[in-house]
Design a protein around this motif. Sequence first.
Motif, PDB file in Angstrom:
ATOM      1  N   ASN A 244     -24.948  20.442 -20.436  1.00 37.68           N
ATOM      2  CA  ASN A 244     -24.299  21.402 -21.331  1.00 37.68           C
ATOM      3  C   ASN A 244     -24.003  22.730 -20.647  1.00 37.68           C
ATOM      4  OD1 ASN A 244     -26.912  22.172 -21.062  1.00 37.68           O
ATOM      5  ND2 ASN A 244     -27.508  21.666 -23.148  1.00 37.68           N
ATOM      6  N   ASN A 245     -24.370  22.818 -19.361  1.00 40.79           N
ATOM      7  CA  ASN A 245     -24.009  23.993 -18.566  1.00 40.79           C
ATOM      8  C   ASN A 245     -24.435  25.305 -19.229  1.00 40.79           C
ATOM      9  OD1 ASN A 245     -22.870  25.445 -16.468  1.00 40.79           O
ATOM     10  ND2 ASN A 245     -20.880  25.564 -17.469  1.00 40.79           N
ATOM     11  N   ILE A 246     -25.605  25.313 -19.833  1.00 43.77           N
ATOM     12  CA  ILE A 246     -26.104  26.553 -20.440  1.00 43.77           C
ATOM     13  C   ILE A 246     -27.326  27.030 -19.668  1.00 43.77           C
ATOM     14  CG2 ILE A 246     -27.125  27.613 -22.491  1.00 43.77           C
ATOM     15  CD1 ILE A 246     -25.597  25.594 -24.158  1.00 43.77           C
ATOM     16  N   GLY A 247     -27.205  28.232 -19.116  1.00 46.25           N
ATOM     17  CA  GLY A 247     -28.377  28.904 -18.572  1.00 46.25           C
ATOM     18  C   GLY A 247     -29.136  28.164 -17.495  1.00 46.25           C
ATOM     19  N   MET A 248     -28.778  28.396 -16.247  1.00 50.82           N
ATOM     20  CA  MET A 248     -29.563  27.827 -15.153  1.00 50.82           C
ATOM     21  C   MET A 248     -30.954  28.448 -15.126  1.00 50.82           C
ATOM     22  SD  MET A 248     -26.894  27.792 -11.977  1.00 50.82           S
ATOM     23  CE  MET A 248     -26.319  29.462 -12.253  1.00 50.82           C
ATOM     24  N   LYS A 249     -31.902  27.698 -14.561  1.00 53.24           N
ATOM     25  CA  LYS A 249     -33.263  28.210 -14.376  1.00 53.24           C
ATOM     26  C   LYS A 249     -33.456  28.514 -12.897  1.00 53.24           C
ATOM     27  CE  LYS A 249     -34.728  26.363 -18.672  1.00 53.24           C
ATOM     28  NZ  LYS A 249     -35.248  25.238 -19.470  1.00 53.24           N
ATOM     29  N   ILE A 250     -33.655  29.795 -12.610  1.00 53.24           N
ATOM     30  CA  ILE A 250     -33.669  30.269 -11.227  1.00 53.24           C
ATOM     31  C   ILE A 250     -35.089  30.680 -10.847  1.00 53.24           C
ATOM     32  CG2 ILE A 250     -32.771  32.064  -9.683  1.00 53.24           C
ATOM     33  CD1 ILE A 250     -30.345  32.022 -11.807  1.00 53.24           C
ATOM     34  N   PHE A 251     -35.555  30.197  -9.705  1.00 55.43           N
ATOM     35  CA  PHE A 251     -36.920  30.468  -9.251  1.00 55.43           C
ATOM     36  C   PHE A 251     -36.871  31.258  -7.954  1.00 55.43           C
ATOM     37  CE2 PHE A 251     -36.941  26.904 -12.032  1.00 55.43           C
ATOM     38  CZ  PHE A 251     -38.061  27.103 -12.827  1.00 55.43           C
ATOM     39  N   GLU A 252     -37.381  32.484  -7.999  1.00 55.94           N
ATOM     40  CA  GLU A 252     -37.418  33.326  -6.809  1.00 55.94           C
ATOM     41  C   GLU A 252     -38.704  32.975  -6.060  1.00 55.94           C
ATOM     42  OE1 GLU A 252     -36.939  35.195  -3.805  1.00 55.94           O
ATOM     43  OE2 GLU A 252     -38.773  35.916  -4.728  1.00 55.94           O
ATOM     44  N   THR A 253     -38.568  32.190  -5.004  1.00 50.68           N
ATOM     45  CA  THR A 253     -39.756  31.731  -4.282  1.00 50.68           C
ATOM     46  C   THR A 253     -39.774  32.245  -2.847  1.00 50.68           C
ATOM     47  OG1 THR A 253     -38.495  29.652  -4.117  1.00 50.68           O
ATOM     48  CG2 THR A 253     -40.363  29.664  -5.599  1.00 50.68           C
ATOM     49  N   SER A 254     -38.928  33.230  -2.547  1.00 52.16           N
ATOM     50  CA  SER A 254     -38.907  33.752  -1.174  1.00 52.16           C
ATOM     51  C   SER A 254     -39.885  34.910  -0.992  1.00 52.16           C
ATOM     52  CB  SER A 254     -37.495  34.213  -0.794  1.00 52.16           C
ATOM     53  OG  SER A 254     -37.201  35.464  -1.384  1.00 52.16           O
ATOM     54  N   GLY A 255     -40.128  35.664  -2.045  1.00 48.28           N
ATOM     55  CA  GLY A 255     -40.969  36.851  -1.912  1.00 48.28           C
ATOM     56  C   GLY A 255     -40.343  37.895  -0.992  1.00 48.28           C
ATOM     57  N   THR A 256     -39.015  38.004  -1.025  1.00 44.21           N
ATOM     58  CA  THR A 256     -38.323  39.026  -0.221  1.00 44.21           C
ATOM     59  C   THR A 256     -37.355  39.796  -1.112  1.00 44.21           C
ATOM     60  OG1 THR A 256     -36.428  37.604   0.322  1.00 44.21           O
ATOM     61  CG2 THR A 256     -38.334  37.483   1.803  1.00 44.21           C
ATOM     62  N   PRO A 257     -37.077  41.065  -0.778  1.00 49.60           N
ATOM     63  CA  PRO A 257     -36.096  41.826  -1.565  1.00 49.60           C
ATOM     64  C   PRO A 257     -34.726  41.141  -1.589  1.00 49.60           C
ATOM     65  CG  PRO A 257     -37.344  43.297  -0.133  1.00 49.60           C
ATOM     66  CD  PRO A 257     -37.725  41.892   0.262  1.00 49.60           C
ATOM     67  N   ALA A 258     -34.295  40.583  -0.452  1.00 49.34           N
ATOM     68  CA  ALA A 258     -32.983  39.923  -0.416  1.00 49.34           C
ATOM     69  C   ALA A 258     -32.964  38.715  -1.355  1.00 49.34           C
ATOM     70  CB  ALA A 258     -32.651  39.484   1.013  1.00 49.34           C
ATOM     71  N   GLY A 259     -34.032  37.948  -1.349  1.00 48.48           N
ATOM     72  CA  GLY A 259     -34.128  36.787  -2.236  1.00 48.48           C
ATOM     73  C   GLY A 259     -34.140  37.204  -3.697  1.00 48.48           C
ATOM     74  N   GLN A 260     -34.804  38.316  -3.986  1.00 48.00           N
ATOM     75  CA  GLN A 260     -34.842  38.801  -5.371  1.00 48.00           C
ATOM     76  C   GLN A 260     -33.452  39.235  -5.825  1.00 48.00           C
ATOM     77  OE1 GLN A 260     -38.004  41.757  -5.499  1.00 48.00           O
ATOM     78  NE2 GLN A 260     -39.558  40.174  -5.798  1.00 48.00           N
ATOM     79  N   GLN A 261     -32.718  39.906  -4.933  1.00 47.81           N
ATOM     80  CA  GLN A 261     -31.337  40.313  -5.258  1.00 47.81           C
ATOM     81  C   GLN A 261     -30.476  39.084  -5.533  1.00 47.81           C
ATOM     82  OE1 GLN A 261     -30.074  43.252  -5.646  1.00 47.81           O
ATOM     83  NE2 GLN A 261     -31.113  44.775  -4.393  1.00 47.81           N
ATOM     84  N   THR A 262     -30.588  38.099  -4.635  1.00 46.15           N
ATOM     85  CA  THR A 262     -29.794  36.876  -4.789  1.00 46.15           C
ATOM     86  C   THR A 262     -30.116  36.189  -6.112  1.00 46.15           C
ATOM     87  OG1 THR A 262     -29.724  36.570  -2.400  1.00 46.15           O
ATOM     88  CG2 THR A 262     -29.290  34.617  -3.750  1.00 46.15           C
TER      89      THR A 262
END
Length: 359
Positions: A244-262
């Motif tokens: 249904n293409n509603i709301g992806m679930k995104i997991f920030e697992t890098s622990g870096t500022p760049a990863g958090q921005q992405t």
Amino acid sequence: MRINGAHGYRLVAVGQPLELVELPPLEPAPDEVVVEVSGCGICHTDVGFAVDGVPTRKALPLVLGHEISGRVVAAGDSAGNWLGQLVIIPAVIPCGVCPACQAGRPTICRNQFMPGNDGDGGFATHVRVPARGLCSVPEPLPSGMSAELLSVIADAVTTPWEAIRRAGVGPQDVAVFVGVGGVGGFGVQIAAALGAAVIAIDIDSGKLELAAQHGADLALNSSAMSEKDLKTAVRNFAKQSGPNNIGMKIFETSGTPAGQQTSFGLLDFGGYLAVVGFTPKKVELRLSNLMALDATARGNWGCPPDQYPVALDLVLRGKVAIEPYVQVHALNDAPAVFDSVTRHYITRRAILKNVANGT
Ligand SMILES: [Zn+2]
Ligand SMILES: [Zn+2]
């Protein structure tokens, strides 16, 4: 019963190499056990204590290490049933009686015990810990599995498991992992095991290859793409894969500022962002995106002990492979191995194996 002659590798001061120390005799209190360590994973958090000066809750010197598997070799009067069992020690052991624990929020218990932070940890032959929350490992182990490999369940596997569980990931979902080293690599496999379509994002092509072999349907190298192209590639995949293409679930697992921005930049309408990795650094975000997108952001501090058997089961059933993501070293080499981890010479998750332990 007391255990004599145990030794460990302790941190004496920030920036110093770990130092071999003979531990005082280990005698469990009535509700405690002594575990002969099989293996102990080296975590980002240990590096934070030893290099970045993040203070441990118990003052240094302290034996670090909170990802521990091993066998119970001594038990207090009320913990006798644990004697002889192979166990995983939860990285965060809640007290069980405080208002937070009573309210079903054990991960925010303020009386929690974390080995290698509140007391001596698992870079050692033996460790003394509370018996509550121990995760029993059924034996015999499946072929190809060994006790020391199970140590990383106590954080690198259970922490993303808890984030994924809270996000309610299922076959209807597109799950995106930003940073697919140890923690994210396990997250990819867990989300795939739950039926989600999985995207892996990293800047390391080796890690992306591994993710593609173990659960990721799409692997994207963010260092080789503009932010806009990355977003487009992710959204196109989501359009094709999410029913249904509603709301992806995104997991920030890098622990870096760049990863958090992405990660934050990938949020879409109804999206969900789980903050799993840790960095002390700050990032600049338009937080109002959460409001405009009707999106959710959430963090989790470790994982409640009652979820450990579920995560262990995924590993024992072969749904989550550990071996390709770790590198096993002898406990005796702890100072050199730990130094290599802090310098990023070792990029896989390092496990210190207590070679003297036959299990
Ligand atoms: Zn950790
Ligand atoms: Zn508590």
